[in-house]
Scaffold this motif. Sequence first.
Motif, PDB file in Angstrom:
ATOM      1  N   PRO A 317      73.357  -2.785  89.679  1.00 63.62           N
ATOM      2  CA  PRO A 317      72.282  -2.553  88.707  1.00 63.62           C
ATOM      3  C   PRO A 317      72.764  -2.768  87.286  1.00 63.62           C
ATOM      4  CG  PRO A 317      73.171  -0.471  89.472  1.00 63.62           C
ATOM      5  CD  PRO A 317      73.831  -1.534  90.292  1.00 63.62           C
ATOM      6  N   VAL A 318      71.821  -2.957  86.382  1.00 65.65           N
ATOM      7  CA  VAL A 318      72.150  -3.241  84.989  1.00 65.65           C
ATOM      8  C   VAL A 318      72.263  -1.927  84.218  1.00 65.65           C
ATOM      9  CG1 VAL A 318      71.485  -4.513  82.921  1.00 65.65           C
ATOM     10  CG2 VAL A 318      70.821  -5.355  85.172  1.00 65.65           C
ATOM     11  N   ARG A 319      73.335  -1.810  83.459  1.00 68.47           N
ATOM     12  CA  ARG A 319      73.490  -0.646  82.588  1.00 68.47           C
ATOM     13  C   ARG A 319      72.710  -0.908  81.299  1.00 68.47           C
ATOM     14  NH1 ARG A 319      74.830   2.508  86.568  1.00 68.47           N
ATOM     15  NH2 ARG A 319      76.442   1.522  87.844  1.00 68.47           N
ATOM     16  N   THR A 320      71.876   0.029  80.910  1.00 71.45           N
ATOM     17  CA  THR A 320      71.018  -0.171  79.734  1.00 71.45           C
ATOM     18  C   THR A 320      71.164   1.004  78.775  1.00 71.45           C
ATOM     19  OG1 THR A 320      69.116   0.910  80.752  1.00 71.45           O
ATOM     20  CG2 THR A 320      69.349  -1.464  81.115  1.00 71.45           C
ATOM     21  N   LYS A 332      80.710   3.307  74.371  1.00 68.20           N
ATOM     22  CA  LYS A 332      81.203   4.086  75.505  1.00 68.20           C
ATOM     23  C   LYS A 332      80.640   3.555  76.822  1.00 68.20           C
ATOM     24  CE  LYS A 332      81.628   8.794  77.292  1.00 68.20           C
ATOM     25  NZ  LYS A 332      81.231  10.220  77.129  1.00 68.20           N
ATOM     26  N   ILE A 333      79.354   3.190  76.822  1.00 65.70           N
ATOM     27  CA  ILE A 333      78.728   2.633  78.037  1.00 65.70           C
ATOM     28  C   ILE A 333      79.406   1.323  78.427  1.00 65.70           C
ATOM     29  CG2 ILE A 333      76.593   1.667  78.992  1.00 65.70           C
ATOM     30  CD1 ILE A 333      75.059   3.650  77.181  1.00 65.70           C
ATOM     31  N   LEU A 334      79.652   0.464  77.430  1.00 65.63           N
ATOM     32  CA  LEU A 334      80.319  -0.815  77.706  1.00 65.63           C
ATOM     33  C   LEU A 334      81.699  -0.585  78.313  1.00 65.63           C
ATOM     34  CD1 LEU A 334      79.446  -2.841  74.473  1.00 65.63           C
ATOM     35  CD2 LEU A 334      78.479  -3.169  76.747  1.00 65.63           C
ATOM     36  N   ASN A 335      82.463   0.358  77.761  1.00 60.01           N
ATOM     37  CA  ASN A 335      83.797   0.649  78.277  1.00 60.01           C
ATOM     38  C   ASN A 335      83.744   1.266  79.661  1.00 60.01           C
ATOM     39  OD1 ASN A 335      85.065  -0.291  75.990  1.00 60.01           O
ATOM     40  ND2 ASN A 335      85.235   1.715  75.020  1.00 60.01           N
ATOM     41  N   GLU A 336      82.762   2.163  79.839  1.00 58.21           N
ATOM     42  CA  GLU A 336      82.653   2.886  81.107  1.00 58.21           C
ATOM     43  C   GLU A 336      82.396   1.952  82.275  1.00 58.21           C
ATOM     44  OE1 GLU A 336      79.872   6.405  83.100  1.00 58.21           O
ATOM     45  OE2 GLU A 336      79.889   6.100  80.941  1.00 58.21           O
ATOM     46  N   TYR A 337      81.545   0.956  82.041  1.00 59.21           N
ATOM     47  CA  TYR A 337      81.152   0.083  83.148  1.00 59.21           C
ATOM     48  C   TYR A 337      81.760  -1.309  83.067  1.00 59.21           C
ATOM     49  CZ  TYR A 337      77.942   3.852  84.132  1.00 59.21           C
ATOM     50  OH  TYR A 337      77.421   5.075  84.431  1.00 59.21           O
ATOM     51  N   ASP A 341      77.606  -7.078  77.738  1.00 54.09           N
ATOM     52  CA  ASP A 341      76.293  -7.102  77.086  1.00 54.09           C
ATOM     53  C   ASP A 341      75.479  -5.904  77.536  1.00 54.09           C
ATOM     54  OD1 ASP A 341      76.320  -9.887  75.761  1.00 54.09           O
ATOM     55  OD2 ASP A 341      76.920 -10.297  77.808  1.00 54.09           O
ATOM     56  N   LEU A 342      74.697  -5.354  76.620  1.00 55.15           N
ATOM     57  CA  LEU A 342      73.943  -4.149  76.916  1.00 55.15           C
ATOM     58  C   LEU A 342      72.461  -4.365  76.604  1.00 55.15           C
ATOM     59  CD1 LEU A 342      74.330  -1.214  77.855  1.00 55.15           C
ATOM     60  CD2 LEU A 342      74.567  -0.573  75.442  1.00 55.15           C
ATOM     61  N   PRO A 343      71.627  -4.540  77.659  1.00 55.55           N
ATOM     62  CA  PRO A 343      70.183  -4.632  77.425  1.00 55.55           C
ATOM     63  C   PRO A 343      69.654  -3.288  76.904  1.00 55.55           C
ATOM     64  CG  PRO A 343      70.781  -5.469  79.596  1.00 55.55           C
ATOM     65  CD  PRO A 343      71.971  -4.756  79.063  1.00 55.55           C
ATOM     66  N   VAL A 344      68.659  -3.355  76.061  1.00 57.26           N
ATOM     67  CA  VAL A 344      68.066  -2.147  75.475  1.00 57.26           C
ATOM     68  C   VAL A 344      66.615  -2.041  75.944  1.00 57.26           C
ATOM     69  CG1 VAL A 344      67.513  -0.951  73.338  1.00 57.26           C
ATOM     70  CG2 VAL A 344      69.600  -2.333  73.500  1.00 57.26           C
ATOM     71  N   MET A 345      66.258  -0.883  76.498  1.00 56.02           N
ATOM     72  CA  MET A 345      64.917  -0.694  77.063  1.00 56.02           C
ATOM     73  C   MET A 345      64.267   0.545  76.483  1.00 56.02           C
ATOM     74  SD  MET A 345      65.549  -1.644  81.084  1.00 56.02           S
ATOM     75  CE  MET A 345      63.802  -1.838  81.409  1.00 56.02           C
ATOM     76  N   ASP A 346      62.982   0.419  76.226  1.00 54.49           N
ATOM     77  CA  ASP A 346      62.166   1.565  75.828  1.00 54.49           C
ATOM     78  C   ASP A 346      60.922   1.592  76.707  1.00 54.49           C
ATOM     79  OD1 ASP A 346      63.842   2.468  73.823  1.00 54.49           O
ATOM     80  OD2 ASP A 346      62.869   1.266  72.263  1.00 54.49           O
ATOM     81  N   ASP A 347      60.661   2.745  77.324  1.00 51.34           N
ATOM     82  CA  ASP A 347      59.485   2.903  78.200  1.00 51.34           C
ATOM     83  C   ASP A 347      59.451   1.836  79.295  1.00 51.34           C
ATOM     84  OD1 ASP A 347      58.620   5.061  76.617  1.00 51.34           O
ATOM     85  OD2 ASP A 347      57.683   3.664  75.199  1.00 51.34           O
ATOM     86  N   GLY A 348      60.627   1.529  79.883  1.00 52.13           N
ATOM     87  CA  GLY A 348      60.696   0.585  80.986  1.00 52.13           C
ATOM     88  C   GLY A 348      60.561  -0.870  80.598  1.00 52.13           C
ATOM     89  N   LYS A 349      60.536  -1.161  79.304  1.00 48.11           N
ATOM     90  CA  LYS A 349      60.368  -2.538  78.834  1.00 48.11           C
ATOM     91  C   LYS A 349      61.598  -2.964  78.042  1.00 48.11           C
ATOM     92  CE  LYS A 349      57.321  -5.426  75.993  1.00 48.11           C
ATOM     93  NZ  LYS A 349      56.140  -5.438  75.087  1.00 48.11           N
ATOM     94  N   VAL A 350      62.072  -4.193  78.305  1.00 48.10           N
ATOM     95  CA  VAL A 350      63.228  -4.717  77.587  1.00 48.10           C
ATOM     96  C   VAL A 350      62.803  -5.068  76.165  1.00 48.10           C
ATOM     97  CG1 VAL A 350      64.954  -6.557  77.454  1.00 48.10           C
ATOM     98  CG2 VAL A 350      64.279  -5.646  79.686  1.00 48.10           C
ATOM     99  N   VAL A 351      63.493  -4.470  75.185  1.00 52.70           N
ATOM    100  CA  VAL A 351      63.132  -4.722  73.783  1.00 52.70           C
ATOM    101  C   VAL A 351      64.219  -5.512  73.045  1.00 52.70           C
ATOM    102  CG1 VAL A 351      61.645  -2.710  73.608  1.00 52.70           C
ATOM    103  CG2 VAL A 351      64.089  -2.470  73.091  1.00 52.70           C
ATOM    104  N   GLY A 352      65.324  -5.740  73.708  1.00 53.58           N
ATOM    105  CA  GLY A 352      66.388  -6.508  73.054  1.00 53.58           C
ATOM    106  C   GLY A 352      67.694  -6.392  73.820  1.00 53.58           C
ATOM    107  N   ILE A 353      68.746  -6.931  73.226  1.00 52.17           N
ATOM    108  CA  ILE A 353      70.066  -6.905  73.854  1.00 52.17           C
ATOM    109  C   ILE A 353      71.116  -6.921  72.750  1.00 52.17           C
ATOM    110  CG2 ILE A 353      70.326  -9.434  74.050  1.00 52.17           C
ATOM    111  CD1 ILE A 353      71.492  -8.870  76.907  1.00 52.17           C
ATOM    112  N   ILE A 354      72.270  -6.325  73.028  1.00 49.48           N
ATOM    113  CA  ILE A 354      73.361  -6.318  72.056  1.00 49.48           C
ATOM    114  C   ILE A 354      74.671  -6.564  72.792  1.00 49.48           C
ATOM    115  CG2 ILE A 354      73.762  -3.815  72.159  1.00 49.48           C
ATOM    116  CD1 ILE A 354      74.193  -3.989  69.051  1.00 49.48           C
TER     117      ILE A 354
END
Length: 867
Positions: A317-320, A332-337, A341-354
């Motif tokens: 699964p994708v870490r978001t 921390k999330i990037l290091n942990e997993y 790249d880290l997709p960013v989601m709000d209310d179940g919708k992809v709003v961007g990536i970093i």
Amino acid sequence: MQIITTHTGTDFDGLAATVAARKLYPEAKICLPGSVAKEVSQFICVYGKILQDVAVKKVNLDTVDRLILVDTRWINRIGIFRELIGKRQVEIHLYDHHPPHPQDIKGDGGVCQEIGATTSILVHIIKEQGISIAPAEATLFALGIYEDTGSLSFTSTTSLDLEAAGFLLSQGASLELISSFLNEQLTEKQNLLLNDFLKKAKTRLINGVEVVVIVTEIDEFVGGLSLPLHKLIDLRNLEVVFTLIKSKDRTYLLGRSRTPSVNVSEILSAFGGGGHNFAASALIKEGNLKRLEHKLYQVLEDRIEPRVTVSEVMSSPVRTASSVTSLKEAKKILNEYGVEDLPVMDDGKVVGIISRKKIDYLMAHDWGKIPLKSYLSPKVAVISPSVSIKKVQQVMIEEETRRLLVMEGKKLVGIVTGSDLLEAFHGRKKNLRVSKNKENLKNSLETRVPKKVHRILRQAGQIAAELGYRAFIVGGFVRDLLLGIENLDVDLVIEGDGIEFAAQFARALDGEVKKHTEFRTAVLTLPDGFKLDIATARKEFYPGPAALPEIEPASLQEDLSRRDFVVNTMAIDLAPEKFGNLIDFFGGQLDLEQKKVRVLHEDSFIEDPTRVFRAVRFEQRYAFTLEERTARLMGEALGSKALSRLSGERIREELIQILEEDRPGKVIHRMQQLGVLEAVHPKLQLTPEKEKKLDYLVDIFARFQILFSREVKRWLIRLLLLLDNMSQVEVEKFCQRYHFSKEERDSLISGRLEAEKIVRGLSIPGPLAPSLIYHLLEPFSQEVLLFAIAKTRDRMLERRIFHYLAKLKQVKVEIDGNDLKRLGYSPSPRFSQILEELKKARLDGRIKTKKEEIKYVRDNFPLKEKK
């Protein structure tokens, strides 16, 4: 008479191969068996002098005693020369690059090899034999190779084709002339046919492969059907194309493929056709296009190897994160997993990536508390999980990105990166061939594993199932089972609670469990002493480089993904209904076949630098090689001084493991090649002389094991050798850095001085009294004694030390202090002197029994008279 011929419908490879064959058979005549391709006919019209062929009608078959066939082995494609096949007096020589077929003509000589072009085979022989060729011949030969390899771009092209093309260019081949025939313009009729192809082309996804099928009918035959087909492929950048063309009472089926997963020769064999893996044709008398089209689709469904799709290579699964997540939390999330790249989601919708790169940049400016929403990249490229990886590459190029989010409808199901594609194109990515995971090792487990262990594994699977868990054997046991090497170190991974499973398993087997709750592991010891290591399937993340990992429960795949090398990522399912099924997510079998040591991740050596030592140890133990990328990553880790971030104890343990190997010389030599020794200590060097001494020690240890049952610290002796060129101060600092115990440190520091003392004492020429040898060697450990042997490699010194170890060290005096008192001696320091002299006499063979000892005492130590 000798005849050189090829197939009907002669193409440039066939034509070039006949001329090349004549260089090897100068007495032979070239005779083309029938029709030739249009472009070949044009070439012959202008440059036919190079051919110097004879017409078929002028050949008397009764006079032919040798037939040289090039670019074919099919009897139905050689015209009248088929009549010569099977005649005893006719010798058949074959030169062909097509895949073998059961109905191939059998030959008496020649070379058949699956490469890009037959001409390449012949050019290779010409070059090896030093036969000269004219520039015009070189051009024709190159034309044949370029045509059949798609100008060296088809997947069937091999290094032999490239070498042949390079050689021909050096012999004066004209690329301008080659280009003029390969880039031929379409005739008016061919242009009309191309337009027809463009209108009627239908694309269908078959087993994950995009296949274009064209079905059409023409009033009269158009020569050079393949040319408009190739133009269509170039225009649309197509991978796989099949075209059915009906002309009067005949139907022509042409197939072209640019991917190894679609073998058009095999597919068209169902229609009586053939050719290459990437180009084939068939002439069919069946006139019903609908029936032929239906049959074609059936054959395609059956014979196209399933294509690797996005779903097989993506990470899931994708870490978001959410848009309000801080940069510090995102890091921390990037290091942990371990993701980039880290997709960013709000209310179940992809709003961007970093990306990690962007986060690192922002963190460097001390902006860790700022939320992600200010720095998101809103442009997010997406792809479906069902499309092929070739399509992924195309989308990445178009979108100018190195990663795509994988969306199933509006749901984010994965992420795929350029690195995933590289691994997939080279067969490296997890699950690429599902068939690999279907291999069953049940028979291997039954025949190669002791019955007791096999029974335990069966019970493990049963108990796990009763608990609602799944049990798997993982790691070295699986690797060595596939290599045919005995390994009874059983590691079990449980999808579920490993500690609960261990407790239940222990009750069933009357065993004892030692739990390690913080690591979610346990060791189960059975009544007979057999041990099993049991672990909960878990994932790890490293808080920082070289730090010990933190863990949490995970799936089997996530557990295996944290392993050190791909060859150690395989598992065997122990579930009763799947017992023995091999699970190979990451291509471990392929690495075993190719004898490669490969890390799973780019940061593998940074996360855990001890893998540097293990990689070299595995490589040398199994006679494997470091995969190129792995060697590069190792070099980068060493260059960044990754080992300096490890604790001294961890490096010490790795060094001891290597030095305890049966033959560590090759491992240490490789460590020196890769810069590992220098990274451990700048003066830690393996000179040729030290290498000889390490090899010499192998025999010394073998002899020691035969003579004595006790253990010896092999690692200590070998390390003494490696440190021999260092000063006393440098050795002391080395011991401090790597946290050797006080006893080990004393041995390493004093061992060299003690060995030198031994060498000086035993190197005296002439016979030495056994008592002298004993008293010289008795203060020193067996490790120092063996080090002295290796240090000098002196046979006399070796004999004297082994004589001491085997015999002199065992010599005992039979009488003791009580005996001396009974003889009338009063207890005093004199007792030690008497017993010492007795020992010396015993060692030198002057006395042998207790009776002789008593007499020796009375003769040499008379009792003092009492006043």
